[in-house]
Write a protein that holds these residues in place. Sequence first.
Motif, PDB file in Angstrom:
ATOM      1  N   TRP A 312      15.428   3.169 -16.356  1.00 39.93           N
ATOM      2  CA  TRP A 312      16.316   2.338 -15.539  1.00 39.93           C
ATOM      3  C   TRP A 312      15.519   1.549 -14.506  1.00 39.93           C
ATOM      4  CZ3 TRP A 312      18.702   3.048 -10.394  1.00 39.93           C
ATOM      5  CH2 TRP A 312      19.817   2.230 -10.184  1.00 39.93           C
ATOM      6  N   VAL A 313      14.562   2.191 -13.862  1.00 39.74           N
ATOM      7  CA  VAL A 313      13.722   1.504 -12.874  1.00 39.74           C
ATOM      8  C   VAL A 313      12.954   0.366 -13.534  1.00 39.74           C
ATOM      9  CG1 VAL A 313      11.716   1.742 -11.365  1.00 39.74           C
ATOM     10  CG2 VAL A 313      13.510   3.481 -11.332  1.00 39.74           C
ATOM     11  N   LEU A 314      12.370   0.632 -14.691  1.00 45.58           N
ATOM     12  CA  LEU A 314      11.595  -0.391 -15.387  1.00 45.58           C
ATOM     13  C   LEU A 314      12.453  -1.593 -15.786  1.00 45.58           C
ATOM     14  CD1 LEU A 314       9.417   1.944 -17.626  1.00 45.58           C
ATOM     15  CD2 LEU A 314       8.582   0.491 -15.770  1.00 45.58           C
ATOM     16  N   SER A 315      13.740  -1.345 -16.070  1.00 40.75           N
ATOM     17  CA  SER A 315      14.612  -2.439 -16.501  1.00 40.75           C
ATOM     18  C   SER A 315      14.831  -3.474 -15.404  1.00 40.75           C
ATOM     19  CB  SER A 315      15.962  -1.886 -16.968  1.00 40.75           C
ATOM     20  OG  SER A 315      16.744  -1.419 -15.875  1.00 40.75           O
ATOM     21  N   TRP A 316      14.588  -3.115 -14.129  1.00 36.66           N
ATOM     22  CA  TRP A 316      14.785  -4.048 -13.023  1.00 36.66           C
ATOM     23  C   TRP A 316      13.512  -4.819 -12.678  1.00 36.66           C
ATOM     24  CZ3 TRP A 316      19.654  -4.948 -12.004  1.00 36.66           C
ATOM     25  CH2 TRP A 316      20.595  -3.947 -12.204  1.00 36.66           C
ATOM     26  N   GLY A 317      12.415  -4.508 -13.334  1.00 38.75           N
ATOM     27  CA  GLY A 317      11.174  -5.242 -13.103  1.00 38.75           C
ATOM     28  C   GLY A 317      10.695  -5.160 -11.670  1.00 38.75           C
ATOM     29  N   PRO A 325      10.566  10.501  -5.887  1.00 35.37           N
ATOM     30  CA  PRO A 325       9.443  11.403  -5.598  1.00 35.37           C
ATOM     31  C   PRO A 325       8.155  10.941  -6.274  1.00 35.37           C
ATOM     32  CG  PRO A 325      10.749  12.290  -7.382  1.00 35.37           C
ATOM     33  CD  PRO A 325      11.458  11.057  -6.925  1.00 35.37           C
ATOM     34  N   PRO A 326       7.020  11.567  -5.967  1.00 32.75           N
ATOM     35  CA  PRO A 326       5.744  11.165  -6.578  1.00 32.75           C
ATOM     36  C   PRO A 326       5.760  11.242  -8.096  1.00 32.75           C
ATOM     37  CG  PRO A 326       5.366  12.619  -4.691  1.00 32.75           C
ATOM     38  CD  PRO A 326       6.835  12.622  -4.941  1.00 32.75           C
ATOM     39  N   GLU A 327       6.510  12.221  -8.657  1.00 34.40           N
ATOM     40  CA  GLU A 327       6.563  12.344 -10.117  1.00 34.40           C
ATOM     41  C   GLU A 327       7.164  11.103 -10.758  1.00 34.40           C
ATOM     42  OE1 GLU A 327       7.592  16.536  -8.511  1.00 34.40           O
ATOM     43  OE2 GLU A 327       7.731  14.433  -7.885  1.00 34.40           O
ATOM     44  N   LEU A 328       8.179  10.523 -10.128  1.00 36.17           N
ATOM     45  CA  LEU A 328       8.795   9.321 -10.677  1.00 36.17           C
ATOM     46  C   LEU A 328       7.853   8.133 -10.551  1.00 36.17           C
ATOM     47  CD1 LEU A 328      11.156   7.885 -11.948  1.00 36.17           C
ATOM     48  CD2 LEU A 328      12.184   7.625  -9.677  1.00 36.17           C
ATOM     49  N   LYS A 329       7.159   8.034  -9.413  1.00 34.74           N
ATOM     50  CA  LYS A 329       6.168   6.961  -9.260  1.00 34.74           C
ATOM     51  C   LYS A 329       5.128   7.029 -10.367  1.00 34.74           C
ATOM     52  CE  LYS A 329       6.117   6.080  -4.259  1.00 34.74           C
ATOM     53  NZ  LYS A 329       5.244   6.041  -3.057  1.00 34.74           N
ATOM     54  N   GLU A 334       2.557   5.029 -15.299  1.00 33.41           N
ATOM     55  CA  GLU A 334       2.012   5.309 -16.632  1.00 33.41           C
ATOM     56  C   GLU A 334       2.621   4.379 -17.683  1.00 33.41           C
ATOM     57  OE1 GLU A 334       2.771   9.412 -17.319  1.00 33.41           O
ATOM     58  OE2 GLU A 334       1.299  10.109 -15.842  1.00 33.41           O
ATOM     59  N   GLU A 335       3.926   4.153 -17.584  1.00 29.92           N
ATOM     60  CA  GLU A 335       4.574   3.264 -18.533  1.00 29.92           C
ATOM     61  C   GLU A 335       4.066   1.829 -18.390  1.00 29.92           C
ATOM     62  OE1 GLU A 335       6.675   3.733 -21.014  1.00 29.92           O
ATOM     63  OE2 GLU A 335       6.671   5.908 -20.762  1.00 29.92           O
ATOM     64  N   LEU A 336       3.902   1.375 -17.143  1.00 31.29           N
ATOM     65  CA  LEU A 336       3.402   0.013 -16.919  1.00 31.29           C
ATOM     66  C   LEU A 336       1.990  -0.149 -17.424  1.00 31.29           C
ATOM     67  CD1 LEU A 336       4.814  -0.638 -13.321  1.00 31.29           C
ATOM     68  CD2 LEU A 336       5.584  -1.689 -15.456  1.00 31.29           C
ATOM     69  N   GLN A 337       1.149   0.826 -17.202  1.00 28.56           N
ATOM     70  CA  GLN A 337      -0.219   0.759 -17.701  1.00 28.56           C
ATOM     71  C   GLN A 337      -0.263   0.726 -19.222  1.00 28.56           C
ATOM     72  OE1 GLN A 337      -2.171   4.093 -15.841  1.00 28.56           O
ATOM     73  NE2 GLN A 337      -2.159   3.145 -13.801  1.00 28.56           N
ATOM     74  N   ALA A 338       0.591   1.546 -19.853  1.00 31.80           N
ATOM     75  CA  ALA A 338       0.635   1.558 -21.304  1.00 31.80           C
ATOM     76  C   ALA A 338       1.130   0.220 -21.850  1.00 31.80           C
ATOM     77  CB  ALA A 338       1.555   2.687 -21.793  1.00 31.80           C
ATOM     78  N   MET A 339       2.075  -0.377 -21.163  1.00 35.15           N
ATOM     79  CA  MET A 339       2.579  -1.685 -21.585  1.00 35.15           C
ATOM     80  C   MET A 339       1.495  -2.759 -21.462  1.00 35.15           C
ATOM     81  SD  MET A 339       6.336  -1.469 -19.775  1.00 35.15           S
ATOM     82  CE  MET A 339       6.769  -3.182 -20.083  1.00 35.15           C
TER      83      MET A 339
END
Length: 344
Positions: A312-317, A325-329, A334-339
């Motif tokens: 959901w966070v990624l969908s808002w760019g 929390p730090p785990e969500l950050k 990680e997802e952005l780096q993989a992309m």
Amino acid sequence: MPPLPRSTQKTPAMRSGASRPAFWRMLEIHKIISLGKYPNCSTLARETELTPKTIQRDISFMRDQMGLPLEYDAVRHGYHYTAPVHDFPMLHLSRNDLVALFLARHALEPLRGTLMERMLAESFSKIADACPGQISIAWHELDAAFSVKASGVLAADVTLFGDLLDAVRACREVCFDYHKLTGTGAEQRTVHPYHVGQIEHGWYLLGYDPMRGAVRTFALQRIMNLKVLEERFTRDPGFNARDHLGGGFGVWSYGSGEKPLHEVHIRFEGYAARVVAERQWHPTQAIRKLEPDGSVIEFQADLAGLEEITRWVLSWGSRAQVLGPPELKARVQEELQAMMQDCG
């Protein structure tokens, strides 16, 4: 039951409220009493724009005819439920009625995002709120950034939906082939079907899997070769669909009380701030304005898991920034780096 308090002169709003359908009136009374604040006839009349006389009549019907555990507390001077009421027994819908709702939900797809869709969704929601506990329909608006392909409902979909309803209502086991999102192929599952629900614009079955000893969620579009078996089961009286899904941020369930909750904080700005602030995304959410005009907000929710909130966070760019929390950050990074690696 206490005597009806004398009412003051009726306001125009109160007079118009008295003409509302009994279904609407009693459902509103139920929702207010369920908050546990011990409202009395005068309080309920103000909040529903009805007359105290109408409130008293509806409460008597709810208690005497519908069998709701509704009583007046003389100490707190208000009404309350003496036992948990998870499902409001207003309508007893037949299989055909529920199949009609299923078809109606799909018929609204071409109108999604329009004023007409919102108007029809509100009307259907009143019906859906009164459905038996075995089925639920959540009418969420969809962000304009998403698109929907309008298509007809296949006969196989209607048959599957109807057969599952029969199994849920008769407490009969079902078996089917199911393809998990992370699986390489379909596997056979035998479950006790508890609940069929429309969640986040998709239909799902919530069922107890004896082999895994837990309730699992199954997407109807990935269920194949369904068979309703003769074996019957006893439904867990403590199961409640809202409680089961309450810890997640969508269709994922993380059990009840099994894991510590993550206190999620996300900063939104621009159009994202306005859209997020307008809607109910999760039962625990809280919205705090960081700018007086609402152009920047902070979204907070308590979640048992982070998988769906990450997407959901990624969908808002760039309009969304994870504060904790730090785990969500870490998940978002990680997802952005993989992309970025895939793009390179």
